[in-house]
Each structure stands twice: as C-alpha cells, then as structure tokens.
Design a protein around this motif. Structure first.
Motif, short mmCIF file in Angstrom:
data_model
loop_
_atom_site.label_atom_id
_atom_site.label_comp_id
_atom_site.label_asym_id
_atom_site.label_seq_id
_atom_site.Cartn_x
_atom_site.Cartn_y
_atom_site.Cartn_z
N ILE A 68 16.57 7.23 -21.70
CA ILE A 68 16.13 8.61 -21.95
C ILE A 68 16.80 9.09 -23.22
O ILE A 68 18.03 9.08 -23.32
CB ILE A 68 16.49 9.55 -20.78
CG1 ILE A 68 15.89 9.03 -19.47
CG2 ILE A 68 16.00 10.97 -21.08
CD1 ILE A 68 16.30 9.82 -18.24
N TYR A 69 15.97 9.48 -24.18
CA TYR A 69 16.47 10.03 -25.44
C TYR A 69 16.37 11.55 -25.33
O TYR A 69 15.28 12.10 -25.24
CB TYR A 69 15.61 9.55 -26.62
CG TYR A 69 15.67 8.05 -26.81
CD1 TYR A 69 16.58 7.49 -27.71
CD2 TYR A 69 14.82 7.21 -26.11
CE1 TYR A 69 16.63 6.12 -27.89
CE2 TYR A 69 14.88 5.84 -26.29
CZ TYR A 69 15.77 5.30 -27.17
OH TYR A 69 15.82 3.94 -27.36
N TYR A 70 17.51 12.23 -25.29
CA TYR A 70 17.57 13.68 -25.28
C TYR A 70 17.74 14.15 -26.72
O TYR A 70 18.68 13.72 -27.40
CB TYR A 70 18.75 14.18 -24.45
CG TYR A 70 18.62 13.93 -22.97
CD1 TYR A 70 17.83 14.76 -22.18
CD2 TYR A 70 19.31 12.90 -22.36
CE1 TYR A 70 17.72 14.55 -20.82
CE2 TYR A 70 19.21 12.68 -20.99
CZ TYR A 70 18.42 13.51 -20.23
OH TYR A 70 18.31 13.30 -18.88
N SER A 71 16.87 15.04 -27.18
CA SER A 71 16.96 15.54 -28.55
C SER A 71 16.91 17.06 -28.55
O SER A 71 16.23 17.68 -27.73
CB SER A 71 15.80 15.02 -29.40
OG SER A 71 15.88 13.62 -29.49
N VAL A 110 20.85 11.97 -28.08
CA VAL A 110 21.73 11.22 -27.20
C VAL A 110 20.85 10.28 -26.38
O VAL A 110 19.79 10.68 -25.91
CB VAL A 110 22.52 12.16 -26.26
CG1 VAL A 110 23.25 11.39 -25.20
CG2 VAL A 110 23.49 13.02 -27.05
N LEU A 111 21.29 9.04 -26.24
CA LEU A 111 20.59 8.06 -25.42
C LEU A 111 21.32 7.91 -24.10
O LEU A 111 22.52 7.67 -24.07
CB LEU A 111 20.54 6.71 -26.13
CG LEU A 111 20.11 5.50 -25.28
CD1 LEU A 111 18.69 5.67 -24.75
CD2 LEU A 111 20.27 4.22 -26.08
N LEU A 112 20.58 8.07 -23.00
CA LEU A 112 21.11 7.78 -21.66
C LEU A 112 20.49 6.47 -21.20
O LEU A 112 19.26 6.31 -21.22
CB LEU A 112 20.73 8.89 -20.68
CG LEU A 112 20.96 8.57 -19.20
CD1 LEU A 112 22.45 8.36 -18.90
CD2 LEU A 112 20.37 9.65 -18.32
N MET A 131 12.74 15.31 -24.25
CA MET A 131 13.03 13.97 -23.78
C MET A 131 11.94 12.98 -24.21
O MET A 131 10.77 13.32 -24.23
CB MET A 131 13.09 13.94 -22.25
CG MET A 131 14.19 14.76 -21.66
SD MET A 131 14.04 14.99 -19.85
CE MET A 131 13.50 13.42 -19.27
N LYS A 132 12.38 11.77 -24.51
CA LYS A 132 11.48 10.63 -24.67
C LYS A 132 12.01 9.58 -23.69
O LYS A 132 13.21 9.29 -23.66
CB LYS A 132 11.53 10.10 -26.11
CG LYS A 132 10.65 8.88 -26.33
CD LYS A 132 10.75 8.41 -27.77
CE LYS A 132 11.14 6.95 -27.76
NZ LYS A 132 11.36 6.40 -29.08
N VAL A 133 11.12 9.03 -22.87
CA VAL A 133 11.54 8.14 -21.80
C VAL A 133 10.90 6.76 -21.96
O VAL A 133 9.71 6.65 -22.24
CB VAL A 133 11.16 8.72 -20.42
CG1 VAL A 133 11.56 7.79 -19.29
CG2 VAL A 133 11.78 10.11 -20.23
#
Length: 108
Positions: free
Chosen positions: A7-10, A53-55, A88-90
């Motif tokens: 998950i990319y949180y931007s 941030v990448l989760l 988010m980008k998942v």
C-alpha cells in the motif's frame, strides 16, 4: 498460500510519514502484528518521494486477511488516513503452493 499487499500512502506536507509515525506510536502497528496470521507489517520511505510511504502487509492466507479487515482497527486506520488526507495505491500479490514448497529448499 500467503498474501502480500503493498500500500502506497501519498499526501502533502509529509503527512504520509506522520500517518505512519502515529500508527506506530498509537500501538496500532503492534496490535496488527500480533493478529493471528500476520506475517509482516512494515513501513518504508522511498528515497525519491518524500510524500509517499510504502506499507508491506503480509498474511498467512485470505482468512487471516479477512479477519483483519473485519477488526476494529480498520476503522481507526481509516480515521487516521482521513486525518492526514492520504490517497492510496494498492498492489496485491499471492504466492502459489509451488512457491511455498520451493522456499523449503532455500538456505539462508
């Protein structure tokens, strides 16, 4: 079959990093890591993008992931995402049974 979700949180103004820091400081991350079936829950910060941030979130199987999504923590995560106005980008990855068997031959 394990499942890994990237998950990319931007956001803006380093809000994605603030979100990750609050997730850790509030104890949510430790609670998620303690859930049955959680294999990994870690944040990473891309060097070329201060606003993302990448989760990396990994689960034993779909049942464990479904239980996590049904937990009370999901509402708190959504509140924090809204608080920091994140997008988010998942990406979702699933290992197959062959992959899992092949890992038994890998020596570290």
């Amino acid at each position: 079959m394990s499942i890994t979700i990237n998950i990319y949180y931007s956001g803006k103004n380093k809000n994605a990093r603030k979100f990750a820091e609050e997730m850790v400081s509030s104890g949510i991350v430790d609670a998620i890591r303690a859930e049955s079936g959680n294999l990994r829950y870690e944040y990473f910060f891309p060097m070329n993008d201060e606003e993302t941030v990448l989760l990396i979130d990994s689960w034993k199987d779909q049942a464990a992931l479904d239980a996590h999504h049904a937990s009370d923590m999901m509402a708190r995560i959504a509140e924090l995402r809204d608080k920091y106005d994140l997008h988010m980008k998942v990406e979702r990855y699933a290992s197959d049974e062959l992959e899992e068997r092949d890992k038994s031959f890998i020596r570290e």
